[in-house]
Design a protein around this motif. Structure first.
Motif, PDB file in Angstrom:
ATOM      1  N   VAL A   1      -4.703  10.465  -4.967  1.00 45.45           N
ATOM      2  CA  VAL A   1      -4.852   9.698  -6.205  1.00 45.45           C
ATOM      3  C   VAL A   1      -3.554   9.852  -6.985  1.00 45.45           C
ATOM      4  N   SER A   2      -2.915   8.714  -7.305  1.00 46.60           N
ATOM      5  CA  SER A   2      -1.596   8.795  -7.896  1.00 46.60           C
ATOM      6  C   SER A   2      -1.407   7.750  -8.984  1.00 46.60           C
ATOM      7  N   ARG A   3      -0.601   8.123  -9.973  1.00 46.32           N
ATOM      8  CA  ARG A   3      -0.237   7.191 -11.035  1.00 46.32           C
ATOM      9  C   ARG A   3       1.273   7.281 -11.222  1.00 46.32           C
ATOM     10  N   SER A   4       1.935   6.156 -11.142  1.00 49.33           N
ATOM     11  CA  SER A   4       3.391   6.115 -11.190  1.00 49.33           C
ATOM     12  C   SER A   4       3.894   6.340 -12.610  1.00 49.33           C
ATOM     13  N   ALA A   5       5.049   7.001 -12.725  1.00 46.94           N
ATOM     14  CA  ALA A   5       5.708   7.202 -14.013  1.00 46.94           C
ATOM     15  C   ALA A   5       6.727   6.110 -14.302  1.00 46.94           C
ATOM     16  N   LYS A   6       6.796   5.078 -13.435  1.00 43.55           N
ATOM     17  CA  LYS A   6       7.802   4.034 -13.619  1.00 43.55           C
ATOM     18  C   LYS A   6       7.490   3.143 -14.810  1.00 43.55           C
ATOM     19  N   SER A   7       6.189   3.006 -15.122  1.00 41.72           N
ATOM     20  CA  SER A   7       5.826   2.197 -16.287  1.00 41.72           C
ATOM     21  C   SER A   7       4.591   2.804 -16.949  1.00 41.72           C
ATOM     22  N   PRO A   8       4.461   2.678 -18.298  1.00 44.14           N
ATOM     23  CA  PRO A   8       3.325   3.296 -19.001  1.00 44.14           C
ATOM     24  C   PRO A   8       1.975   2.754 -18.573  1.00 44.14           C
ATOM     25  N   ASP A   9       1.929   1.461 -18.162  1.00 46.81           N
ATOM     26  CA  ASP A   9       0.647   0.867 -17.804  1.00 46.81           C
ATOM     27  C   ASP A   9       0.422   0.813 -16.299  1.00 46.81           C
ATOM     28  N   ALA A  10       1.103   1.703 -15.575  1.00 50.16           N
ATOM     29  CA  ALA A  10       0.938   1.711 -14.114  1.00 50.16           C
ATOM     30  C   ALA A  10      -0.503   2.024 -13.751  1.00 50.16           C
ATOM     31  N   PRO A  11      -1.074   1.303 -12.778  1.00 50.27           N
ATOM     32  CA  PRO A  11      -2.465   1.546 -12.383  1.00 50.27           C
ATOM     33  C   PRO A  11      -2.611   2.847 -11.602  1.00 50.27           C
ATOM     34  N   VAL A  12      -3.829   3.342 -11.575  1.00 48.88           N
ATOM     35  CA  VAL A  12      -4.143   4.516 -10.755  1.00 48.88           C
ATOM     36  C   VAL A  12      -4.569   4.021  -9.383  1.00 48.88           C
ATOM     37  N   VAL A  13      -3.921   4.551  -8.358  1.00 47.39           N
ATOM     38  CA  VAL A  13      -4.157   4.089  -6.990  1.00 47.39           C
ATOM     39  C   VAL A  13      -4.734   5.239  -6.166  1.00 47.39           C
ATOM     40  N   GLU A  14      -5.793   4.924  -5.400  1.00 45.65           N
ATOM     41  CA  GLU A  14      -6.379   5.916  -4.494  1.00 45.65           C
ATOM     42  C   GLU A  14      -6.145   5.474  -3.054  1.00 45.65           C
ATOM     43  N   TRP A  15      -5.564   6.370  -2.284  1.00 46.39           N
ATOM     44  CA  TRP A  15      -5.374   6.138  -0.846  1.00 46.39           C
ATOM     45  C   TRP A  15      -6.218   7.156  -0.108  1.00 46.39           C
ATOM     46  N   ARG A  16      -7.048   6.653   0.793  1.00 47.31           N
ATOM     47  CA  ARG A  16      -7.925   7.539   1.571  1.00 47.31           C
ATOM     48  C   ARG A  16      -7.621   7.298   3.047  1.00 47.31           C
ATOM     49  N   GLY A  17      -7.064   8.330   3.701  1.00 45.91           N
ATOM     50  CA  GLY A  17      -6.681   8.198   5.100  1.00 45.91           C
ATOM     51  C   GLY A  17      -7.522   9.074   6.005  1.00 45.91           C
ATOM     52  N   HIS A  18      -7.739   8.587   7.232  1.00 44.03           N
ATOM     53  CA  HIS A  18      -8.554   9.306   8.217  1.00 44.03           C
ATOM     54  C   HIS A  18      -7.709   9.609   9.453  1.00 44.03           C
ATOM     55  N   SER A  19      -8.078  10.677  10.151  1.00 39.46           N
ATOM     56  CA  SER A  19      -7.288  11.119  11.299  1.00 39.46           C
ATOM     57  C   SER A  19      -7.334  10.151  12.469  1.00 39.46           C
ATOM     58  N   ASP A  20      -8.287   9.174  12.440  1.00 33.14           N
ATOM     59  CA  ASP A  20      -8.334   8.200  13.531  1.00 33.14           C
ATOM     60  C   ASP A  20      -7.430   7.003  13.255  1.00 33.14           C
ATOM     61  N   GLY A  21      -6.706   7.011  12.137  1.00 33.40           N
ATOM     62  CA  GLY A  21      -5.750   5.943  11.843  1.00 33.40           C
ATOM     63  C   GLY A  21      -6.210   4.976  10.776  1.00 33.40           C
ATOM     64  N   ARG A  22      -7.460   5.046  10.325  1.00 37.40           N
ATOM     65  CA  ARG A  22      -7.936   4.135   9.283  1.00 37.40           C
ATOM     66  C   ARG A  22      -7.503   4.637   7.909  1.00 37.40           C
ATOM     67  N   TYR A  23      -7.303   3.696   6.999  1.00 38.59           N
ATOM     68  CA  TYR A  23      -7.054   4.074   5.617  1.00 38.59           C
ATOM     69  C   TYR A  23      -7.507   2.951   4.703  1.00 38.59           C
ATOM     70  N   THR A  24      -7.828   3.319   3.463  1.00 37.37           N
ATOM     71  CA  THR A  24      -8.221   2.340   2.452  1.00 37.37           C
ATOM     72  C   THR A  24      -7.415   2.615   1.187  1.00 37.37           C
ATOM     73  N   ILE A  25      -7.220   1.541   0.399  1.00 34.72           N
ATOM     74  CA  ILE A  25      -6.517   1.659  -0.876  1.00 34.72           C
ATOM     75  C   ILE A  25      -7.390   1.030  -1.952  1.00 34.72           C
ATOM     76  N   THR A  26      -7.602   1.778  -3.028  1.00 37.82           N
ATOM     77  CA  THR A  26      -8.464   1.336  -4.122  1.00 37.82           C
ATOM     78  C   THR A  26      -7.739   1.543  -5.450  1.00 37.82           C
ATOM     79  N   THR A  27      -7.888   0.575  -6.339  1.00 38.12           N
ATOM     80  CA  THR A  27      -7.359   0.728  -7.698  1.00 38.12           C
ATOM     81  C   THR A  27      -8.455   1.301  -8.587  1.00 38.12           C
ATOM     82  N   LEU A  28      -8.156   2.400  -9.260  1.00 38.33           N
ATOM     83  CA  LEU A  28      -9.123   3.099 -10.087  1.00 38.33           C
ATOM     84  C   LEU A  28      -8.822   2.841 -11.570  1.00 38.33           C
ATOM     85  N   PRO A  29      -9.794   3.064 -12.423  1.00 40.59           N
ATOM     86  CA  PRO A  29      -9.542   2.919 -13.855  1.00 40.59           C
ATOM     87  C   PRO A  29      -8.528   3.963 -14.349  1.00 40.59           C
TER      88      PRO A  29
END
Length: 636
Positions: free
Chosen positions: A152-180
């Motif tokens: 779960v990460s929030r960029s410092a490049k801009s004040p209104d940067a969204p919170v992004v969640e990346w969920r990765g699995h050992s079989d190669g799958r991953y998902t990306i979700t924008t959080l509040p």
């Protein structure tokens, strides 16, 4: 984490894209089996699953460095929470959704590099020297202990940067979700791991504290580890060489205490290392006990505070095996596994500079602390000899202080040369032991040159002590210093000497009668290893046939003979010289030769072993027969 590819036309494939009218080849990309890659990492790249925490700490440090490059006042904290699961939170630069796609979902891509493999020169990226890692595969190390990673990460490049969640699995799958925004109010990144059952021990609180201290004790940012109750343990601590102390003695005591805590020994002395060009600071600790040159020193090397290796053996020259180092550097490069140092010109220069610093310490001891120099040489004289052999400056300064085994005992060359202007060097330990008692009694100065480096160093003594003569010891030199006996005495012993020559002749040995001290030594065997090897080669040539005999015969040289010197001052030898009976004379000659061979301490041949056994039994039998003949109560 695979990529799409367009199916290729079989006809096109068969044509191979050659000839007029051939179809244009279709581009493809490799498919990546993430499970196989993780297995490769865990079994071949990384030495242990425990490196997962080092990789997480490293990514957090680099993220903070990137943010501080743009905003020096940005917070610099790393918090590790270990309560069964593991969470690492940093106040670094954070990631945008595009960054997540680029850097987390592409194997081998690093936020420290551009798409073409160069460094990211954007305004928010720190200079390369501020980053520890550079290979972009660190996050994959977490799959060694967990099947799922959440970032779960929030960029410092801009004040209104969204919170992004990346969920990765050992079989190669991953998902990306924008959080509040409330999911992460401040910029930075949080990595969460749920360990597999077989790896749960690596995320226990006590284990995480131990690993964090092992890898991150010298990190330059605040690092804490908390447990399920929220109790925080501070991990980072300033390096002792970076702390200001009230006095040189306090500084020395702090460095010594750090050595005891790190290496579990109290050093003989501490040598500070400071190479500003590569940002290297640290200390070299002189071992209090002798270390064999073959033992590789385990130096602890930190890069920008992060431990890279505690078994680095290429930081110092090979001759410096008497010290162990702890250093922190900015300008060295880690290997791909970040568990060693990349062998390049920078490392070679650092090795040379650190070696020069240790050499300067050695040369300075003779003027600043002779007592410490004596203690050091008493423990590590072999290391000093190894260095002095190739370093003329050190040779001139320290050679007179070095101890050598001589006919006067273990003394320094300076002391020995004052007593013996002509120094003879025995080429082997065995040769020295043969002649040492006799040469010492005759006033000859002989040095045992059979040990590593000793012969070369003694031969260089005239360079720093003019007027001293050094020569290799020759058996003839010792014989020349033995006194001849009166001709009448030699004539009286002629019969026994002839028998003795006959007995020992089969061992390629001559017999001579001389007078020498100590009188308690009945005989001296003068021989050397090279002569024995030549006699063995000659014997094999005589016994061989065909091509092998021709080869050995072509190497034939004059075969040197050993010499058994009988001491006429010894009462036993004088009595043996009067023996008239052939049988007893043979036994006596064999016994004298056998004892002389034993005194050389070299391995016995089969013939010599048989001779010793035969002479002992013969003398015992002769003594018993003589006792029976003298006993008036002997039964008829």
């Amino acid at each position: 984490m695979s990529t799409d590819s367009t199916p290729r036309d079989p006809k096109t494939a068969a044509a191979g894209g050659a000839g007029p009218g051939a179809a244009t080849p279709t581009a493809h990309t490799f498919q990546v089996d993430l499970r196989g890659l993780v297995d490769l990492l865990s079994h071949h790249l990384y030495s242990s699953p425990r490196v997962y925490l080092r990789e997480l700490l490293q990514n957090a440090v680099d993220a903070i460095s990137a943010r501080r490059a743009a905003d020096p006042s940005a917070p610099a904290r790393i918090t590790v929470r270990a309560d069964g699961d593991l969470t690492v939170t940093d106040t670094g630069i954070g990631l945008t959704e595009a960054d997540v796609h680029t850097f987390l979902a592409t194997i081998g891509r690093s936020s420290k590099r551009t798409a073409d493999g160069g460094l990211d020169n954007s305004g928010l990226a720190a200079a390369r020297s501020d980053f520890i890692g550079q290979f972009g595969i660190g996050l994959l190390a977490c799959f060694v202990v967990a099947d799922e990673i959440t970032v779960v990460s929030r960029s410092a490049k801009s004040p209104d940067a969204p919170v992004v969640e990346w969920r990765g699995h050992s079989d190669g799958r991953y998902t990306i979700t924008t959080l509040p925004a409330s999911a992460k109010p401040e910029p930075g990144t949080t990595v969460h791991l749920t360990p597999r059952p077989d790896a749960a021990r690596w995320t226990r609180h006590d284990q995480v504290v131990e690993l964090a201290r092992h890898y991150g004790s010298l990190l330059r940012h605040e690092v804490t580890v908390t447990d399920a109750r929220g109790t925080a343990t501070r991990i980072d601590a300033p390096a002792p060489w970076d702390v200001r102390h009230g006095s040189p003695l306090a500084r020395r005591e702090a460095l010594t205490a750090y050595c005891r805590d790190t290496f579990d020994f109290t050093p003989l002395d501490t040598i500070e290392l400071d190479l500003p060009l590569v940002g290297l600071r640290g200390a070299a600790y002189v071992l209090p006990d002798a270390a064999p040159p073959s033992r590789r020193a385990g130096h602890r090397v930190h890069l920008k505070g992060m431990l890279v290796s505690d078994q680095a053996d290429d930081l110092l020259p090979d001759w410096a095996f008497f010290v162990r180092c702890v250093v922190d550097a900015d300008g060295l490069r880690p290997t791909a596994s970040r568990e060693g140092l990349y062998a390049d010109e920078t490392l070679a220069a650092v090795r040379e500079a650190c070696g020069a610093r240790i050499r300067d310490w050695l040369t300075g001891l003779s003027a600043s602390d002779p007592a410490l120099l004596h203690r050091f040489i008493g423990v590590h004289h072999l290391a000093v000899k190894a260095l002095a052999r190739y370093d003329d400056e050190l040779l001139r300064m320290l050679l007179p202080w070095l101890p050598f085994e001589t006919t006067d005992g273990n003394v320094t060359l300076d002391e020995f040369a004052r007593a013996h202007p002509v120094i003879l060097v025995a080429r082997t330990v065995e040769e020295f032991r043969q002649v040492a008692p006799i040469a010492g009694a005759a006033g000859l100065g002989v040095v045992n040159g059979g040990y590593t480096y000793d012969s070369d160093l003694v031969h260089r003594l005239p360079e720093i002590r003019p007027g001293t003569s050094v020569a290799d010891l020759d058996p003839g030199t010792v014989t020349a210093h033995l006194d001849t006996v009166d001709p009448s005495a030699e004539l009286a012993a002629a019969a026994f000497l002839a028998t003795a020559r006959e007995v020992v002749g089969r061992f390629d040995c001559d017999v001579a009668l001389r007078s020498f001290h100590p009188a308690s030594a009945p005989a001296l065997l003068l021989d050397n290893r090279e002569a024995r090897h030549e006699r063995t080669r000659a014997r094999l040539a005589d016994e061989a046939d065909g091509l092998w005999a021709d080869i050995l015969g072509s190497l034939r040289a004059e075969v040197p003979r050993a010499q058994l010197v009988l001491n006429h001052l010894n009462p036993l030898v004088r009595r043996a010289a009067t023996i008239t009976g052939k049988e007893l004379a043979v036994i006596a000659a064999e016994a004298l030769y056998g004892q002389a061979v034993l005194l050389t301490r070299r391995p016995l041949t089969a013939g010599e072993s048989a001779l010793l056994n035969r002479s002992f039994l013969g003398l015992l039998d002769h003594a018993m027969l003589g006792r029976e003949a003298a006993d008036p109560q002997k039964e008829s």
